[in-house]
Design an enzyme around this catalytic site. Structure first.
Site, PDB file in Angstrom:
ATOM      1  N   GLU A 250       0.835  -1.207   0.000  1.00  0.00           N
ATOM      2  CA  GLU A 250       0.000   0.000   0.000  1.00  0.00           C
ATOM      3  C   GLU A 250       0.860   1.242   0.000  1.00  0.00           C
ATOM      4  OE1 GLU A 250      -2.402  -0.371   3.520  1.00  0.00           O
ATOM      5  OE2 GLU A 250      -3.542  -2.047   2.706  1.00  0.00           O
ATOM      6  N   LYS A 252       2.410   4.379   1.512  1.00  0.00           N
ATOM      7  CA  LYS A 252       2.634   4.878   2.867  1.00  0.00           C
ATOM      8  C   LYS A 252       2.402   6.382   2.796  1.00  0.00           C
ATOM      9  CE  LYS A 252       5.902   5.078   6.710  1.00  0.00           C
ATOM     10  NZ  LYS A 252       5.391   6.341   7.207  1.00  0.00           N
ATOM     11  N   ARG A 272      -2.859   8.406  17.331  1.00  0.00           N
ATOM     12  CA  ARG A 272      -2.176   7.249  17.912  1.00  0.00           C
ATOM     13  C   ARG A 272      -1.707   7.530  19.327  1.00  0.00           C
ATOM     14  NH1 ARG A 272       3.161   6.042  14.502  1.00  0.00           N
ATOM     15  NH2 ARG A 272       4.344   5.732  16.398  1.00  0.00           N
ATOM     16  N   GLU A 302      -4.949   6.696   7.692  1.00  0.00           N
ATOM     17  CA  GLU A 302      -3.955   7.768   7.676  1.00  0.00           C
ATOM     18  C   GLU A 302      -4.604   9.002   7.038  1.00  0.00           C
ATOM     19  OE1 GLU A 302      -0.894   7.361   8.983  1.00  0.00           O
ATOM     20  OE2 GLU A 302       0.368   8.912   8.075  1.00  0.00           O
ATOM     21  N   PHE A 343      -7.068   1.887   5.999  1.00  0.00           N
ATOM     22  CA  PHE A 343      -6.266   0.726   5.600  1.00  0.00           C
ATOM     23  C   PHE A 343      -6.476  -0.507   6.473  1.00  0.00           C
ATOM     24  CE2 PHE A 343      -3.313   3.525   8.002  1.00  0.00           C
ATOM     25  CZ  PHE A 343      -3.038   2.692   9.076  1.00  0.00           C
ATOM     26  N   ARG A 419       5.043  -3.413  17.709  1.00  0.00           N
ATOM     27  CA  ARG A 419       5.813  -3.205  16.488  1.00  0.00           C
ATOM     28  C   ARG A 419       6.184  -4.584  15.963  1.00  0.00           C
ATOM     29  NH1 ARG A 419       7.542   1.203  14.406  1.00  0.00           N
ATOM     30  NH2 ARG A 419       7.374   2.570  16.214  1.00  0.00           N
ATOM     31  N   LYS A 425       7.481  -1.038   6.655  1.00  0.00           N
ATOM     32  CA  LYS A 425       7.517   0.202   5.891  1.00  0.00           C
ATOM     33  C   LYS A 425       8.819   0.298   5.115  1.00  0.00           C
ATOM     34  CE  LYS A 425       9.065   2.480  10.079  1.00  0.00           C
ATOM     35  NZ  LYS A 425       8.903   3.497  11.098  1.00  0.00           N
TER      36      LYS A 425
END
Ligand code: AMP
Length: 565
Positions: A250, A252, A272, A302, A343, A419, A425
């Site tokens: 996707e 970013k 966040r 986002e 997303f 994480r 990414k």
């Protein structure tokens, strides 16, 4: 519970730097802790509310000084002098309360309920006469406090408890107290913490000892959740290796994370950092109601800015002011329009989807979001096993002014707060990292009156370690387009955070997070982290991130190792 007992615990925790010892001390405390006293866990984390509730005590050093002065009868100047020599306002309060024998003779006993009650009123106060009321609330506590209790009351109100306790320590202590130290139970407890953001609530469940319930705890629509985080990779090939083939790729987007909750036709938006930003984005609320089907959901997205005339996507820093601004919202909405790129989906019409594979979550998302470019849509995505196609998509994202791409494992669950390697990414070579400002130096000549060089730190557990200084990428004066960040702006933001001053140097509370770009990481004996950044440059302020989001020392070490290759 007597506040004295909590103060004793603070003392024991503060007397060791060893994590294992802290966990043991805390574990013993938790075994004894009654359910009705569970809210002291918020105090242990330096808060008065659960983490999902973002209200903070928010008392400046200056106000605390006034409260100490009022309750001890010692002048403010005297207190400031003591503070400079002791370097800890809590210690000053302790000494002064001790000196004022009388207050210890006829004091009432302080309990944790009273402390919470008074401190919880602090964030509520607004408007005229507020300062006086705040001082009175703190003074009342100080007048009943023993010297040691005064120490912790003051450290709590100024947000500097110095006991080195994080949520993860409480998690491990809970696991050890009630399930005998198993890593598996700690991970379930962490899951519950990430879903509820309420250490008190999780304690209540843990105390009952039902691990299965903890594991299956559901999301609550309307309450903020910690988002799943991404790991970094350098190339598409490396990405495929980690998430498997085929995978979803996707755009970013260069924006900020937004969790969209809808329940009973009410939409709530969280960053966040778990801040509620619904008021700042009325148009987004409207888009969500108009273009997403479903009566209740939690969607991850986002937010990205674009130029209304040219329809070109804009970098994050240009829309960042929309997050904090509480006035002129309509005007800002017009000047800085945003597009939502959804997303992921975590919850839909009564069902938690965290354990559904991403391939199904993304299908559902596309089904319920009606794409409306420049308003709300699903993120640009391809599903492929082909490196060439992936590279092409990566370049397309860059050409479209976005930061790079995300590669996502199609079989993965959604793991809040972690994480994990389910989502990666990739950005082009220019290196950047998020760091927090822990100090500054006042400038001279043209820059006198402004802080002009800023000390940056990465994190190691709850510590912040210096890794360099930045003075470039910051403007003397903002042009008519007001793009970028100025020295004046940074100075204004940092002044209320100043802890110590020595000549032109100041130390500040670690609160302001920035993204810096740099050319290389070098070893450095000068900085506490052991590393220095070569050519650091401020790219943007990150008001959407908290100090716990910044680069960790272990990541810096990894990046350093990698760049050698
Ligand atoms: P970073 O902030 O550098 O760790 O990169 C991860 C961030 O990229 C996420 O936290 C999101 O805010 C952002 N992001 C932009 N587009 C996407 C996307 N399509 N999927 C997931 N995250 C995205």
């Amino acid at each position: 519970m007597k506040y004295e007992k909590l103060a004793d615990l603070y003392n024991s925790l503060g007397s060791t730097t060893k994590r294992l010892e802290k966990t043991k001390i805390l574990s013993d405390f938790l075994k004894e802790l009654k359910n009705e006293d569970r809210e002291v866990l918020y105090l242990l984390l330096g808060r008065v509310f659960p983490e999902y509730d973002q209200r903070e005590i928010g008392i400046s050093n200056q106000l605390a000084i006034k409260a100490i002065s009022r309750s001890t009868g010692i002048g403010e100047n005297e207190i400031v002098k003591e503070w400079k020599s002791k370097g800890d306002l809590g210690k000053v309060a302790e000494a002064l309360v001790k000196a004022k024998k009388q207050s210890t003779l006829n004091r009432h006993e302080l309990d944790t309920k009273k402390v919470l009650e008074n401190l919880r009123k602090l964030p509520e106060l607004e408007g005229r006469g507020t300062m006086d009321k705040k001082i009175s609330l703190i003074t009342e506590l100080l007048s009943s406090a023993s010297p040691e209790e005064a120490l912790y009351v003051i450290r709590t109100v100024i947000g500097d408890l110095r006991i080195g306790i994080q949520e993860s320590t409480i998690r491990d202590a809970m696991a050890s107290a009630f399930f005998g130290d198993e890593a598996e139970s700690a991970s379930h407890i962490q899951g519950a913490l990430d879903k509820t953001n309420d250490v008190g609530k999780v304690f209540e469940m843990v105390k009952k000892g039902k691990l299965k319930e903890i594991k299956e705890i559901s999301l609550e629509v309307g309450k903020p959740i910690k988002v799943m985080l991404a790991q970094k990779v350098k190339t598409v090939a490396e990405g495929f290796e980690k998430v498997g083939r085929p995978c979803a790729i996707e755009y970013k987007y260069d924006g900020f994370r937004l969790l969209i909750h809808k329940k009973n036709n009410e939409v709530v938006l969280y960053t966040r950092r778990l801040e509620n930003v619904t008021r700042q984005f009325p148009e987004v609320v409207k888009y969500v109601k108009e273009y997403i089907k479903g009566s209740s959901f939690i969607i991850d997205s986002e937010v990205v800015g674009f130029d209304r005339k040219t329809k070109i996507y804009r970098p994050f820093q240009e829309i960042s002011q929309r997050i904090k601004r509480k006035y002129d919202i309509e005007k800002l909405q017009d000047e800085l329009p945003v597009e939502i790129n959804a997303f992921d989906i975590l919850y839909y019409d009564g069902k938690t989807l965290l354990h559904e594979p991403f391939r199904e979550r993304t299908v559902l998302l596309k089904k319920i979001v009606e794409d409306r470019k420049y308003k709300i849509k699903t993120a640009e995505q391809i599903i492929t096993d082909d490196e060439k196609k992936a590279e092409k998509f990566f370049n397309q994202a860059l050409a479209d002014n976005q930061e790079g791409v995300m590669m996502k494992n199609l079989d993965s669950i959604y793991q809040p707060g972690s994480r994990v390697g389910f989502m990666l990414k990739i950005k082009p070579e220019e290196r950047e990292m998020d760091l927090v400002i822990i100090g500054a130096e006042y400038g001279t000549g043209k820059r006198s009156g402004w802080m002009s060089s800023f000390v940056l730190a990465c994190k190691k557990g709850s510590e912040f370690l210096e890794i360099g200084k930045v003075g470039t990428g910051i403007k003397e004066k903002l042009g008519s387009d007001t793009k970028g960040t100025s020295f004046a702006e940074l100075t204004k933001m940092l002044k209320p955070l100043v802890e110590h001053e020595k000549g032109r140097d100041v130390e500040v509370k670690p609160e302001i997070v920035i993204t810096v770009t740099y050319q290389e990481i070098q070893k450095s004996p000068h900085y506490k982290s052991g590393f220095a950044l070569r050519f650091p440059r401020l790219k943007s302020l990150r008001p959407d991130r908290s100090p716990s989001d910044i680069e960790s020392l272990s990541q810096v070490e990894k990046d350093y190792e990698k760049q050698g290759k």
